[in-house]
Scaffold this motif. Sequence first.
Motif, short mmCIF file in Angstrom:
data_model
loop_
_atom_site.label_atom_id
_atom_site.label_comp_id
_atom_site.label_asym_id
_atom_site.label_seq_id
_atom_site.Cartn_x
_atom_site.Cartn_y
_atom_site.Cartn_z
N UNK A 44 93.23 100.88 8.94
CA UNK A 44 92.49 101.11 7.72
C UNK A 44 91.54 102.26 7.98
N UNK A 45 91.74 103.35 7.27
CA UNK A 45 90.86 104.51 7.39
C UNK A 45 89.89 104.47 6.22
N UNK A 56 81.30 115.65 9.28
CA UNK A 56 82.23 116.76 9.50
C UNK A 56 83.59 116.31 10.03
N UNK A 57 83.80 115.02 10.19
CA UNK A 57 85.06 114.52 10.74
C UNK A 57 86.24 114.89 9.84
N UNK A 58 87.32 115.34 10.42
CA UNK A 58 88.54 115.64 9.67
C UNK A 58 89.28 114.32 9.45
N UNK A 59 88.96 113.66 8.36
CA UNK A 59 89.49 112.33 8.07
C UNK A 59 91.01 112.38 7.88
N UNK A 64 96.38 110.92 9.87
CA UNK A 64 97.73 111.28 10.37
C UNK A 64 97.93 110.78 11.80
N UNK A 65 96.92 110.91 12.61
CA UNK A 65 97.00 110.44 14.00
C UNK A 65 97.25 108.93 14.05
N UNK A 66 96.47 108.19 13.28
CA UNK A 66 96.61 106.73 13.26
C UNK A 66 97.94 106.30 12.66
N UNK A 67 98.38 106.97 11.61
CA UNK A 67 99.68 106.66 11.02
C UNK A 67 100.80 106.89 12.04
N UNK A 75 108.46 101.50 16.14
CA UNK A 75 109.72 102.05 16.64
C UNK A 75 110.38 102.98 15.64
N UNK A 76 109.59 103.51 14.72
CA UNK A 76 110.08 104.42 13.68
C UNK A 76 110.44 105.76 14.34
N UNK A 77 111.66 106.26 14.12
CA UNK A 77 112.05 107.54 14.72
C UNK A 77 111.09 108.68 14.37
N UNK A 78 110.40 108.60 13.23
CA UNK A 78 109.42 109.62 12.87
C UNK A 78 108.21 109.60 13.79
N UNK A 79 108.11 108.57 14.64
CA UNK A 79 107.02 108.48 15.60
C UNK A 79 107.25 109.30 16.85
N UNK A 80 108.41 109.97 16.94
CA UNK A 80 108.70 110.82 18.09
C UNK A 80 109.37 110.08 19.23
#
Length: 128
Positions: A44-45, A56-59, A64-67, A75-80
């Motif tokens: 939850x962001x 000034x945080x780039x929310x 994106x980082x947390x997602x 195990x989503x292939x979009x996770x790299x």
Amino acid sequence: MPSPDDAFQYAIWRVVPSVERGEALNVGVVVYCRRRQFLAARVLVDEARLRALSPDLDVDAMRRHLDGMVRVAAGDPDGGTIATMPQSERFGWLTAASSTSVQPSPIHTGLCGDPQAVLDRLYTRLVA
């Protein structure tokens, strides 16, 4: 066959906008139960709370980082490449201290019959 109560591990993810100030906000939780082949995370962001700590945080970048971390847990292939690893290795990666801005808590353990219910309960109690 899983027993009524199987061991699980979890960690809380915290955003630490300024390491110098030492302030943190719980933003997610990851739960791993080897016997039930369960690894999942929820985040939850809360932009308003994050901005209160660090205007000034780039929310969006943090989101994106947390997602990405949630995709790795799933195990989503979009996770790299890391998302293709076995669950135990992904959990180790997700709970390693590898970022100054998103930090995992120590790993906690317990017993459960339903790891999804544990994830939901921990998320509600510790993050939401």
